[in-house]
Design a protein around this motif. Structure first.
Motif, PDB file in Angstrom:
ATOM      1  N   SER A   1      50.278  43.131  60.994  1.00 14.62           N
ATOM      2  CA  SER A   1      51.703  43.445  61.149  1.00 14.62           C
ATOM      3  C   SER A   1      52.137  43.466  62.605  1.00 14.62           C
ATOM      4  O   SER A   1      53.252  43.032  62.929  1.00 14.62           O
ATOM      5  N   CYS A   2      51.310  44.011  63.500  1.00 11.21           N
ATOM      6  CA  CYS A   2      51.752  44.114  64.896  1.00 11.21           C
ATOM      7  C   CYS A   2      50.643  43.825  65.901  1.00 11.21           C
ATOM      8  O   CYS A   2      50.780  44.187  67.077  1.00 11.21           O
TER       9      CYS A   2
ATOM     10  N   THR B   1      56.831  46.016  59.864  1.00 15.36           N
ATOM     11  CA  THR B   1      57.638  44.804  59.993  1.00 15.36           C
ATOM     12  C   THR B   1      59.124  45.131  59.993  1.00 15.36           C
ATOM     13  O   THR B   1      59.908  44.586  60.781  1.00 15.36           O
TER      14      THR B   1
END
Length: 736
Positions: A532-533, A501
Motif C-alpha cells: 500500500s505505501c 490507499t
C-alpha cells in the motif's frame, strides 16, 4: 396470511357496525387485524349478507363453531366467516348498558339553545351553594385576561385569582384520568365516572366550550355534552374548533346548577398535541394529567401577569421558512393562535434586498422586548418561552430545546448545547436586540434563558430504514491537502491496505506519516502494508504505546487515530474534520458520526454506532460516580457540530501539541476507557472535544456501545468537577 386485512374490507361499515372500534382509538383496519378477525367479525356488509344467504341455503344447520366460506367478488378471495353464536364472554345477568354508556346532556336550564354563549353568560350561573361560584369566576376571569377581554364577571368585593379552577375535574366522578388528541382536531377525555360501590354519577353533566381566535368571547358548545353514567370510565370526544385555543369545561347537575368551571388554557400540551414534548420534559408525577394541570396553572399565571410585572421577554421571533415555505410556526392555525393569545403578528416582508429572503418575523406591536427567538423551519416555540417574563443572559444564547416526531408529536429528546457553542447552526437561538430588562420576582417560574425554548418537529427515520444513501453533505472539492500523522490500528491486511490507499488519495500528494500498531507480526499483514505505501512508507509502533508519547515524536501537528475497521466512503469527510481542527485553536480533538451495518428482519441497514461520548447519568449506589455512554443521537443532533466529553479512538483527529502536553497517567488505563480519559484531560487543559453528524464514516465489524460508570476510578471525576464539565458539553436526554 394470518392477521392480514381482506382486500374488500369496508372500514366505514365496520366502524358503524361495531361501536367499540371508535372507543378503542384504533383505525378500523388495525382493530379488525388485531381483534375483529379473532372475534369472528365480518369485514364488510356484503360478506355478512352472503354468509346469511349461505346459511339459509345450507341443508345442514350451522352451529356456533362452524365456518362459512364466502367467495368475494373482489379478486375472487375466499373469506372465512364465523356466524353469530354464543358470546365469547357471557353478558352478566344484571348488565344494563345505561349504567356504563353516557347519555346526551339534557338541555341547559335557563339557556336558550340559540343564545350566544360568552363568559358573561356562564358567569350568571346558577351555581350550587358554597365556594363553587368563586372558583368558577376565577377560571372565567383568567380566560378574559388571557385575551384582554373586559372582566364583566368580576364582582367589586371579590378578588379573583389567576387559576385554571380545575378542582372538580381532578377528583371524584368527574376526574379527567387521561386526555389525548385522537386525531389532529379531536380531543378525547377519559373520565373516572362512578363505581357500583360509590355514589351514583348519573346526576353529573359535562359540557365543553371553545371559541375561534378571531372572536374569543363567542363560545361554541363542542357537541351536546354528556351525562355521566353510573359506572366509569367514560370517554368523551370533543371535536375542536381550533387545536390551540383554550377550552372551558363546565360541570353541572341535571337541573342546570353549575358545580365547577375549569379552563384548559393550552390543550396542545396534551399527548398528540404540538407541545406534548414540553409537558413530557417536565413530568414529575406518576399521572401525566396531574402534571398537565400543574404546568397549565404555572404557564397561565405567567401569561396573564399582574400589576408591576415586566412585559414578556420574547418580543419577536424570526423563522426560517425553508425551501418549501412550510415552516411549522408559520402555519395559518399557529399564526391565528399567536396573534390572539400572545399578540404576535406576522410582519410584512421586507423590500430591502439585503434582508434575508428566507426569513419571516412575528413581533409584538409597539416597543420590542429584550429578546428575539430565532427558529429553524422545523421548530415551534414552546409555550414556556412565549409566556416568560425573565430576560435571558447574554447577547446570543443557546437554550435547551426538544425534539419530537413530526406526525405524531411524540416526544423523543431534550437537547442542551453549551452557550459557548458558536459553531452550532440550525438550532434555536435566543438573542438580545435591545437593552431593556425587567426585574423578575420569585413568583415567576418560567425562565426564558433556562427553560426549553423550542420543539423541533422532525420526520425521524424508521428503525429499519437505511439513512445514508443520499449524497455527502459536504462537497468533495472541499477536501484539501493535509499533512497528517496517522496512528493506525491494523488487524487485517486487506482492510488496512485499503484504508492507507484512501488516506493517500485524500492527501493529494501531501506527506503522510503512518505509525502502525500491529496486532500481530503476521506476514500477510506486513506484506499488505508494504504494497500500500512501500516498505519505508510506514513505521511499526508498540500496540501498547501511549498516544501522548506518540504525539511527542510525531512529525505533523494533526494526528489521525484510526482503526482499520473504518472505511472512508465520503472523500470530503476527513477534509471537513481537518478544517474544523485547524480553524479553531481551542479544539483538541474532533470526530464524526460512525455508522455500521445492522441486520434487521434479514436486511442489512446502516445505523448510528457512535457520534461522540456523552455524560449519561449519576450513580450514588456507593461513592458518587459519573456515567458515560455512546447514545444514538443522530435524530437528536442531525446536521450539527457539537461539543462532547470525548471521541472514540476508532476515528479521531487530535491536535498534536495539545495531546503531547497532557499529563501521563500514574497507572495503566483500561483500553475501553482510554478515549474518555484523554478527552477529560484535554478539557482540563482548556481544549474542547467536538463531534459532527454533518459527515460520517462506515465502521465494519462489531462495536459495543459504551455505557460505563467512572471507568478509571471514582476519584478522577470528583463531584466538584461535575458542574464545570456538564456546562461545557452537549447534554441529551431521551424522553421515552
Amino acid at each position: 396470511m394470518a392477521g392480514r386485512v381482506p382486500a374488500d374490507f369496508n372500514a366505514d361499515w365496520y366502524q358503524a357496525t361495531y361501536p367499540d372500534v371508535a372507543l378503542s382509538g384504533l383505525r378500523p383496519q388495525e382493530h379488525y387485524r388485531r381483534f375483529g378477525r379473532l372475534m369472528g367479525r365480518s369485514p364488510n356488509g356484503a360478506a355478512a349478507s352472503r354468509a346469511e344467504e349461505a346459511e339459509a341455503a345450507s341443508p345442514v344447520p350451522l352451529d356456533g363453531g362452524a365456518l362459512v366460506a364466502v367467495e368475494t367478488e373482489a379478486a375472487g378471495q375466499v373469506v372465512e366467516l364465523s356466524p353469530e353464536g354464543p358470546a365469547i364472554i357471557d353478558r352478566p345477568a344484571d348488565f344494563d348498558a345505561a349504567d356504563v354508556l353516557p347519555a346526551a346532556a339534557p338541555p341547559r336550564h335557563g339557556r336558550d339553545g340559540n343564545e350566544r354563549i360568552s363568559i358573561e353568560t356562564m358567569a350568571e350561573g346558577p351555581f350550587q351553594p358554597g365556594d363553587v361560584r368563586a372558583r368558577g369566576l376565577d377560571a372565567l376571569a383568567s380566560y378574559a385576561r388571557l385575551f384582554g377581554l373586559p372582566e364583566t364577571a368580576e364582582e367589586p368585593d371579590v378578588e379573583l385569582r389567576v387559576s385554571c379552577g380545575a378542582q372538580e375535574f381532578q377528583v371524584g366522578e368527574a376526574r379527567i384520568e387521561n386526555a389525548w388528541f385522537a386525531d389532529r382536531s379531536t380531543l378525547r377525555l377519559m373520565l373516572a365516572g362512578g363505581t357500583n360501590a360509590g355514589p351514583a354519577a348519573s346526576s353529573l353533566v359535562i359540557r365543553a366550550y371553545q371559541a375561534s381566535p378571531a372572536s374569543p368571547n363567542d363560545l361554541s358548545t363542542l357537541g351536546e355534552g354528556i351525562q355521566l353514567p353510573t359506572v366509569g370510565p367514560v370517554f368523551l370526544d370533543l371535536l375542536l374548533l381550533h387545536p390551540f385555543m383554550p377550552l372551558l369545561l363546565e360541570l353541572s347537575d341535571t337541573e342546570g346548577k353549575t358545580r365547577g368551571i375549569a379552563l384548559m388554557p393550552f390543550p396542545s400540551l396534551l399527548p398528540g398535541g404540538v407541545h406534548w414534548a414540553e409537558l413530557k420534559a417536565q413530568q414529575t408525577e406518576a399521572n401525566p394529567m396531574d402534571d398537565f394541570w400543574s404546568l397549565s396553572e404555572a404557564l397561565l399565571k405567567e401569561a396573564v401577569g399582574g400589576r408591576g410585572w415586566p412585559r414578556r421577554s420574547v418580543g419577536s421571533f424570526a423563522v426560517d421558512r425553508g425551501s418549501t415555505e412550510s415552516a411549522v410556526a408559520l402555519s395559518g392555525e399557529v399564526q391565528e393562535w399567536l396573534a390572539a393569545v400572545f399578540q404576535l403578528n406576522l410582519e410584512a416582508r421586507s423590500a430591502d434586498p439585503d434582508h434575508a429572503a428566507n426569513i419571516s418575523r412575528l413581533s409584538l406591536q409597539g416597543p420590542s422586548a429584550g429578546l428575539e427567538l430565532i427558529l429553524p423551519s422545523d421548530c415551534m416555540p414552546t409555550i414556556g418561552v412565549l409566556v416568560s417574563r425573565r430576560p435571558g443572559p447574554g447577547d446570543r444564547h443557546l437554550a435547551p430545546y426538544l425534539v419530537a416526531e413530526a406526525d405524531s408529536h411524540r416526544p423523543r429528546w431534550s437537547v442542551l448545547l453549551p452557550s459557548t457553542s458558536e459553531t452550532c447552526t440550525n438550532v434555536p437561538i435566543l438573542r438580545s436586540h435591545s437593552t431593556e430588562t425587567g426585574e423578575a420576582g420569585e413568583e415567576w417560574g418560567v425562565d426564558a434563558g433556562r427553560g426549553h425554548i423550542a420543539i423541533a418537529l422532525r420526520r425521524l427515520a424508521p428503525e429499519s430504514a437505511a439513512r445514508w444513501e443520499e449524497e455527502p453533505t459536504i462537497a468533495a472539492d472541499e477536501a484539501g491537502p493535509a499533512q497528517l500523522s496517522v496512528v493506525l490500528e491494523a488487524s487485517e491486511g486487506a482492510r488496512a491496505g485499503a484504508l492507507m490507499t484512501s488516506l493517500r488519495k485524500f492527501a493529494r500528494g501531501a506527506p503522510i506519516e503512518f505509525l502502525v500498531k500491529l496486532s500481530s507480526n503476521e506476514g500477510g499483514l506486513v506484506n499488505e502494508l508494504n504494497r500500500s505505501c512501500g516498505e519505508g512508507g510506514w513505521s511499526a509502533i508498540s500496540p501498547d504505546a501511549d498516544l501522548r508519547d506518540v504525539a511527542e515524536t510525531a512529525q505533523n501537528e494533526t494526528i489521525l487515530v484510526i482503526s482499520d475497521q473504518v472505511r472512508l466512503e465520503d472523500p470530503a469527510a476527513l477534509g471537513f474534520l481537518c478544517a474544523l481542527l485547524e480553524g479553531d485553536g481551542s479544539i483538541g480533538s474532533v470526530s464524526c458520526l460512525l455508522k455500521g451495518e445492522k441486520v434487521i428482519k434479514k436486511l442489512a441497514v446502516l445505523q448510528p454506532v457512535s457520534a461522540g461520548i456523552f455524560p449519561s447519568g449519576v450513580s450514588f449506589s456507593t461513592a458518587p460516580h459519573l456515567s458515560f455512554a455512546e447514545p444514538d443521537v443522530f435524530d437528536a443532533l442531525p446536521e450539527l457540530t457539537y461539543p462532547v466529553v470525548a471521541n472514540t479512538l476508532l476515528m479521531t483527529l487530535f491536535r498534536r501539541s495539545a495531546l503531547a502536553a497532557l499529563p501521563r497517567p500514574s497507572a495503566p488505563v483500561p483500553p475501553s476507557a482510554l478515549d474518555i480519559r484523554i478527552g477529560l484531560d484535554l478539557m482540563d487543559a482548556g481544549f474542547g472535544n467536538w463531534c459532527t453528524t454533518k459527515v460520517g464514516a462506515l465502521l465494519c465489524g462489531p462495536h459495543q456501545r459504551r455505557d460505563s460508570i467512572d471507568p478509571f476510578g471514582g476519584v478522577y471525576v470528583e463531584p466538584r468537577r461535575w458542574a464545570d464539565l456538564l456546562e461545557r458539553v452537549s447534554l441529551v436526554r431521551e424522553l421515552f
